[in-house]
Scaffold this motif. Structure first.
Motif, mmCIF file in Angstrom:
data_model
loop_
_atom_site.group_PDB
_atom_site.id
_atom_site.type_symbol
_atom_site.label_atom_id
_atom_site.label_comp_id
_atom_site.label_asym_id
_atom_site.label_seq_id
_atom_site.Cartn_x
_atom_site.Cartn_y
_atom_site.Cartn_z
ATOM 1 N N GLY A 168 0.685 -1.336 -0.003
ATOM 2 C CA GLY A 168 -0.016 0.072 -0.035
ATOM 3 C C GLY A 168 0.797 1.331 -0.083
ATOM 4 O O GLY A 168 0.181 2.362 -0.146
ATOM 5 N N TRP A 169 2.333 1.173 0.220
ATOM 6 C CA TRP A 169 3.037 2.302 -0.058
ATOM 7 C C TRP A 169 3.124 2.865 -1.303
ATOM 8 O O TRP A 169 2.553 2.583 -2.292
ATOM 9 C CB TRP A 169 4.432 1.919 0.406
ATOM 10 N N VAL A 220 7.567 0.628 -3.920
ATOM 11 C CA VAL A 220 7.108 -0.770 -4.011
ATOM 12 C C VAL A 220 7.735 -1.447 -5.286
ATOM 13 O O VAL A 220 8.382 -2.456 -5.140
ATOM 14 C CB VAL A 220 5.483 -0.935 -3.920
ATOM 15 N N ARG A 221 7.880 -0.424 -6.067
ATOM 16 C CA ARG A 221 8.214 -1.120 -7.545
ATOM 17 C C ARG A 221 9.820 -1.309 -7.492
ATOM 18 O O ARG A 221 10.215 -2.350 -8.133
ATOM 19 C CB ARG A 221 7.903 -0.163 -8.558
ATOM 20 N N ASN A 239 0.575 7.081 13.680
ATOM 21 C CA ASN A 239 -0.295 6.176 14.189
ATOM 22 C C ASN A 239 -0.294 4.860 13.568
ATOM 23 O O ASN A 239 -0.638 4.821 12.435
ATOM 24 C CB ASN A 239 -1.806 6.716 14.369
ATOM 25 N N LYS A 240 0.020 3.958 14.330
ATOM 26 C CA LYS A 240 0.202 2.586 13.656
ATOM 27 C C LYS A 240 -1.016 1.811 13.398
ATOM 28 O O LYS A 240 -0.844 1.076 12.319
ATOM 29 C CB LYS A 240 0.995 1.597 14.677
ATOM 30 N N THR A 241 -2.083 2.251 13.803
ATOM 31 C CA THR A 241 -3.117 1.557 13.528
ATOM 32 C C THR A 241 -3.664 2.432 12.268
ATOM 33 O O THR A 241 -4.192 1.868 11.024
ATOM 34 C CB THR A 241 -4.218 1.846 14.595
ATOM 35 N N SER A 242 -4.138 3.690 12.242
ATOM 36 C CA SER A 242 -4.469 4.444 11.247
ATOM 37 C C SER A 242 -3.346 4.833 10.239
ATOM 38 O O SER A 242 -3.840 5.271 9.065
ATOM 39 C CB SER A 242 -5.160 5.658 11.726
ATOM 40 N N MET A 243 -2.232 4.483 10.247
ATOM 41 C CA MET A 243 -1.108 4.771 9.363
ATOM 42 C C MET A 243 -0.996 6.539 9.332
ATOM 43 O O MET A 243 -0.510 6.981 8.418
ATOM 44 C CB MET A 243 -1.342 4.384 8.095
ATOM 45 N N LYS A 244 -1.829 7.156 10.064
ATOM 46 C CA LYS A 244 -1.840 8.632 9.754
ATOM 47 C C LYS A 244 -0.607 9.306 10.451
ATOM 48 O O LYS A 244 -0.249 8.953 11.509
ATOM 49 C CB LYS A 244 -3.215 9.374 10.215
ATOM 50 N N MET A 245 0.088 10.403 9.793
ATOM 51 C CA MET A 245 1.071 11.026 10.614
ATOM 52 C C MET A 245 0.464 11.901 11.511
ATOM 53 O O MET A 245 -0.228 12.715 11.049
ATOM 54 C CB MET A 245 1.892 11.869 9.464
#
Ligand SMILES: Cc1cc2nc3c(=O)[nH]c(=O)nc-3n(C[C@H](O)[C@H](O)[C@H](O)COP(=O)(O)OP(=O)(O)OC[C@H]3O[C@@H](n4cnc5c(N)ncnc54)[C@H](O)[C@@H]3O)c2cc1C
Ligand SMILES: *[C@@H]1O[C@H](CO)[C@@H](O)[C@H](O)[C@H]1NC(C)=O
Ligand SMILES: *[C@@H]1O[C@H](CO)[C@@H](O)[C@H](O)[C@H]1NC(C)=O
Ligand SMILES: *[C@@H]1O[C@H](CO)[C@@H](O)[C@H](O)[C@H]1NC(C)=O
Length: 427
Positions: free
Chosen positions: A264-265, A270-271, A374-380
């Motif tokens: 998802g990054w 990713v490539r 935030n490790k759950t929401s991935m939000k900075m």
């Protein structure tokens, strides 16, 4: 190029011809000392990937006549782009392009193996006796001397152990076994010819012009650097080492583990990991800076990674090893034959706080980068202050290790002399 006539009777043995040991050998030879440099490896292969040197190490390379060779193989990147994991640009840091203006010298980023070859060539040019395929495990700290695997004993005036993280020299200096500890992290690293990305619509734009790009996510950060006008590409990703992998520079990595970690990054990042070749999983070992670098005889000292390796986030492991080497050389030359204990203790005195501080930057930098999200929401969720650029280690780019000896010698050596008199040791 030999700047002074070699003084055949002041003999320094250096164990370990990595970047630190080789730099120390060059610096000692330039001070007119006779240098024998041993390495356990029979032949160096261009192992590793990219390594960086800050501006004031570049200054040393210029003085030592190595800069042009190094610049010829270095990245032309002028900017470092810092991105969130999803690709959004956090900041564009132009320190690389402006380093000459700001710090007087460019920084160097290139392939460790290629730099290493240049270091060894310059050792030879400066008259260093480079002896490969010789593993040194036994020392006599009182003479001082080292023993070759054949049993032959090589006498010296000073012995410097620059034998890296798993140092035997450290055991000699301390009198006890001391092993680095697992940092809890490992780094996926890869370096390949960038031709594989030539027709890739996502990655090829990175190859037009050398660049360094950094992505940060929850408890992960990674770089992609292109080197030599986009002909080489290096990718690095620091991750939690849950599998407790073994140590070394050739443990192959599972590509799928990496792709799972960056799912998802930013598609560009990713490539890179989908295609790049020669991926290794490199365990990040660490130990806080030892507070003793010189044996009580004063004749044997450690330097570089042997006195405590750096985290890659310090971006200073190689620079600090080179600076140690420069300091050892000037201290030995200043003190003169017969005063090696004064020289090596003053080397410690001049370097300890600086190295400890540089090493600590690696930890604080990683903590800063890895705890923004935030490790759950991935939000900075935290703001990152990039007003001084992306790296906290830029502050070290103003240091001049040789000038620090010139400026600091009188005070530091006087302190060492007082301590030595206090403990009734001969100066
Ligand atoms: C193969 C390799 C690849 C690396 N790749 C990278 C990289 O891609 N990026 C990066 O940032 N850093 C890399 N590093 C680490 C980096 O070079 C060091 O962190 C830094 O330059 C400090 O170097 P040093 O000279 O103190 O130690 P090192 O570079 O580890 O050098 C130690 C040297 O001592 C030799 N040695 C060890 N034991 C003995 C013994 N008993 N007798 C004789 N010789 C001995 C080793 O063969 C080695 O050449 C690599 C190190 C190695 C060894
Ligand atoms: C110095 O080296 C000797 C031999 O390795 C060791 O016995 C001694 O403990 C070392 N210690 C100190 C403090 O210098
Ligand atoms: C992180 O995000 C989750 C989901 O959005 C939320 O429930 C949680 O409170 C956040 N955690 C912290 C420490 O803010
Ligand atoms: C580092 O180099 C810069 C540029 O040459 C110089 O201005 C600065 O004084 C140096 N740092 C030290 C500590 O000498």
């Amino acid at each position: 190029m030999i700047t002074r006539l070699p003084s055949a009777d002041f003999h320094v043995v250096i164990v370990g011809a990595g970047l630190g040991g080789a730099a120390c050998a060059i610096a000692c030879a330039r001070q007119g000392l006779r240098v024998t440099l041993f390495d356990a490896v029979p032949k160096f292969f261009p192992l590793g990937d990219s390594v960086g040197f800050g501006s004031n190490t570049t200054k040393l390379f210029k003085r030592w006549g190595m800069y042009d060779d190094m610049w010829a193989i270095s990245s032309r990147a002028e900017e470092s782009v810092m991105r969130n994991w999803d690709g959004a640009v956090i900041t564009v840091d132009s320190t690389l392009g402006q380093a000459e203006e700001r710090y007087g010298h460019k920084a160097l980023i290139g392939h460790r193996g290629q730099y290493h070859e240049i270091f060894i060539n310059h050792c030879r040019k400066n008259g260093v006796d480079v002896r490969m395929g010789v593993k040194i495990e036994k020392y006599d700290v009182a003479k001082p001397s080292v023993f070759l695997p054949t049993g032959e004993e090589i006498l010296a005036d000073a012995v410097i152990a620059a034998d890296g993280v798993k140092s035997h020299g450290r055991t000699q200096v301390l009198g006890i076994e001391d092993a680095p500890i697992h940092s809890g992290y490992a780094v996926w690293r890869a370096y390949s010819d960038s031709a594989i990305f030539k027709d890739d619509p996502l990655v090829s734009p990175l190859l037009d012009k050398d660049t360094t790009q950094l992505w940060i996510g929850p408890d992960l950060h990674g770089f992609v650097t292109t080197i030599r006008d986009g002909t080489g590409i290096n990718a690095v990703l620091t991750h939690k080492d849950v599998a407790d992998i073994s140590e070394g520079w050739n443990l192959p990595a599972e590509r799928q583990d990496i792709l799972d970690a960056v799912k998802g990054w930013d598609p560009v990042f990713v490539r890179v990991w989908e295609k790049i070749q020669n991926i290794i999983d490199w365990k990040l070992v660490y130990r806080p800076c030892l507070d003793q670098w010189v044996n009580s005889t004063g004749l044997v000292a450690i330097m570089g990674d042997a006195r405590g390796p750096f985290l890659p986030t310090s971006t200073q492991g190689a620079s600090q090893a080179v600076e140690d080497g420069a300091t050892v050389a000037l201290c030995l030359a200043r003190a003169g034959k017969g005063n090696v204990p004064l020289a090596l203790r003053t080397y410690f005195e001049l370097r300890y706080e600086h190295v400890k501080g540089a090493q600590a930057i690696g930890i604080s930098q990683r903590t800063k980068w890895h705890s923004l999200h935030n490790k759950t929401s991935m939000k900075m969720e935290k703001e990152l202050d990039t007003s001084k650029g992306i790296l906290d280690s830029y502050s070290l780019w103003t240091h001049d290790a040789e000038k620090a000896v010139e400026d600091g010698w009188n005070e530091a050596s006087a302190k060492v002399r007082r301590e030595m008199q206090g403990s009734n040791q001969t100066v």
